[in-house]
Design an enzyme around this catalytic site. Structure first.
Site, PDB file in Angstrom:
ATOM      1  N   ALA A   1       0.813  -1.211   0.000  1.00 58.23           N
ATOM      2  CA  ALA A   1       0.000   0.000   0.000  1.00 58.23           C
ATOM      3  C   ALA A   1       0.848   1.263   0.000  1.00 58.23           C
ATOM      4  O   ALA A   1       1.933   1.318   0.594  1.00 58.23           O
ATOM      5  CB  ALA A   1      -0.932  -0.003   1.206  1.00 58.23           C
TER       6      ALA A   1
ATOM      7  N   GLY B   1       1.103  -6.121   0.298  1.00 58.37           N
ATOM      8  CA  GLY B   1       0.228  -6.180  -0.866  1.00 58.37           C
ATOM      9  C   GLY B   1       0.929  -6.626  -2.125  1.00 58.37           C
ATOM     10  O   GLY B   1       0.305  -7.198  -3.027  1.00 58.37           O
TER      11      GLY B   1
ATOM     12  N   GLU C   1       0.725 -10.248  -1.996  1.00 54.03           N
ATOM     13  CA  GLU C   1      -0.673 -10.641  -2.202  1.00 54.03           C
ATOM     14  C   GLU C   1      -1.047 -10.558  -3.679  1.00 54.03           C
ATOM     15  O   GLU C   1      -1.824 -11.377  -4.179  1.00 54.03           O
ATOM     16  CB  GLU C   1      -1.582  -9.753  -1.350  1.00 54.03           C
ATOM     17  CG  GLU C   1      -1.460 -10.049   0.141  1.00 54.03           C
ATOM     18  CD  GLU C   1      -2.260  -9.109   1.022  1.00 54.03           C
ATOM     19  OE1 GLU C   1      -3.133  -9.594   1.756  1.00 54.03           O
ATOM     20  OE2 GLU C   1      -2.014  -7.872   0.960  1.00 54.03           O
TER      21      GLU C   1
ATOM     22  N   GLU D   1       2.666  -7.402   7.800  1.00 50.64           N
ATOM     23  CA  GLU D   1       1.671  -6.486   8.351  1.00 50.64           C
ATOM     24  C   GLU D   1       1.520  -6.573   9.864  1.00 50.64           C
ATOM     25  O   GLU D   1       1.178  -5.581  10.526  1.00 50.64           O
ATOM     26  CB  GLU D   1       0.314  -6.736   7.686  1.00 50.64           C
ATOM     27  CG  GLU D   1       0.201  -6.214   6.266  1.00 50.64           C
ATOM     28  CD  GLU D   1       0.698  -7.183   5.225  1.00 50.64           C
ATOM     29  OE1 GLU D   1       0.444  -6.969   4.031  1.00 50.64           O
ATOM     30  OE2 GLU D   1       1.350  -8.200   5.613  1.00 50.64           O
TER      31      GLU D   1
END
Length: 256
Positions: free
Chosen positions: A60, A110, A113, A133
Site C-alpha cells: 500500500a 500487498g 498478495e 503487516e
C-alpha cells in the site's frame, strides 16, 4: 504506471511506478483499466506480470495511508482501499487465462498478495518475500491469509504471517510459495520461457482445466462433475477435434 506488450500469445505487463510500485488508488484504477483493455483482446493467453524496478511491489501507498489515518473517517477509507485491492486481486485470480508473476525483487505485503493472486510465480533467489503487516498491528487483508494458506498450508502460513517473516526466493520455492526459482541474472529469460511454454497450449483447454482446478478447493462445487461438464464442452470444440484427429492420425502412421 504500466506498460503492456503482447507477443507470441503473452501479454507482458511491466509495472513502473517509482520508487516501489506502491499500490495507490490511482495504481488500482490503472490496473483495472489495463485488464479491461486486455480482456477485450483475443491475441493473448498468458498474462506475465513483472516490474521495471528493483522491487516487485511493496504494498500500500504510505502517503495515502497517512492521509487516511489523519481524518475522522480514515478507517472507512482504508477499509474501502483494502476492498479495492481484494476486488482487483480476485479479478486477476479469476481470469480464464494463465497468470505468471516474475518476482525479481522484494514482494512485501500487498505486493506479495498481488503475486499470490497469480496462477504461477517464479522468483529470483535473491528476492525477499513476506507479509509483514503484523509488525504494524495489522494483517494481510488483501487476500494474503486466504491464498497463502490454500497455497502453502496452515503451518507455513502460521510461520510466515504470525512471525511477519521474510524469506528469500530459494526458501520461497522450498515452501511452495513460488513454483520456480532462478538467479536474478537468469530470471527474465526463465520467466519468458515459462510464459511462452504455457502460451503454446490451447487456450480453451487451459481455461477449462483452470476452472476444474479452482473447483477442487471450493466446497460449493463438485469438481468431478465439472470435469465431466468441461470435457463434454471440449469434445464439442472444433479446435479440440482438430487436435485429437491430428494426434490419432499420427499414431496410425506410426503404427500405434
Amino acid at each position: 504506471m504500466f506498460a503492456c506488450a503482447v507477443t507470441e500469445g503473452v501479454a507482458t505487463v511491466t509495472m513502473n511506478a517509482p520508487p516501489v510500485n506502491a499500490m495507490s488508488d490511482a495504481w488500482v484504477a490503472g490496473f483495472v483499466r489495463l485488464l479491461d483493455a486486455l480482456e477485450a483482446r483475443v491475441d493473448w493467453s498468458v498474462l506475465h506480470l513483472r516490474s521495471a524496478l528493483k522491487i516487485f511491489a511493496a504494498g500500500a501507498d504510505l502517503k495515502e495511508m497517512r492521509a487516511r489515518f489523519a481524518v475522522a473517517d480514515g478507517v472507512a477509507a482504508q477499509l474501502a482501499a483494502v476492498r479495492g485491492y481484494q476486488a482487483l486481486f480476485a479479478r486477476i485470480e479469476a481470469l480464464p487465462r494463465v497468470t505468471l508473476a516474475e518476482i525479481g525483487g522484494s514482494a512485501l505485503g500487498g505486493g506479495l498478495e498481488l503475486a499470490l493472486a497469480c496462477d504461477l510465480r517464479v522468483a529470483a533467489w535473491e528476492a525477499k518475500l513476506g507479509l509483514p503487516e503484523l509488525r504494524l498491528g495489522l494483517l494481510p487483508g488483501a487476500g494474503g491469509t486466504q491464498r497463502l494458506t490454500r497455497l502453502c498450508g496452515r503451518a507455513a502460513s502460521l510461520r510466515l504471517i504470525l512471525g511477519a517473516e521474510m524469506v528469500d526466493g530459494a526458501e520461497a520455492e522450498r515452501l511452495g510459495l513460488v513454483q520456480w526459482g532462478a538467479p536474478f541474472s537468469e530470471l527474465p529469460a526463465a520467466a519468458t520461457a515459462i510464459a511462452r511454454r504455457y502460451a503454446a497450449l490451447p487456450a480453451h483447454a487451459v481455461a477449462a482445466a483452470k476452472s476444474c482446478i479452482t473447483a477442487a478447493s471450493d466446497p460449493a462445487r463438485d469438481g468431478f462433475r465439472e470435469e465431466i461438464e468441461q470435457t463434454h464442452a471440449l469434445l464439442h470444440e472444433d479446435r479440440t477435434r482438430v487436435l485429437v484427429r491430428g494426434f490419432l492420425d499420427r499414431s496410425d502412421r506410426n503404427g500405434a
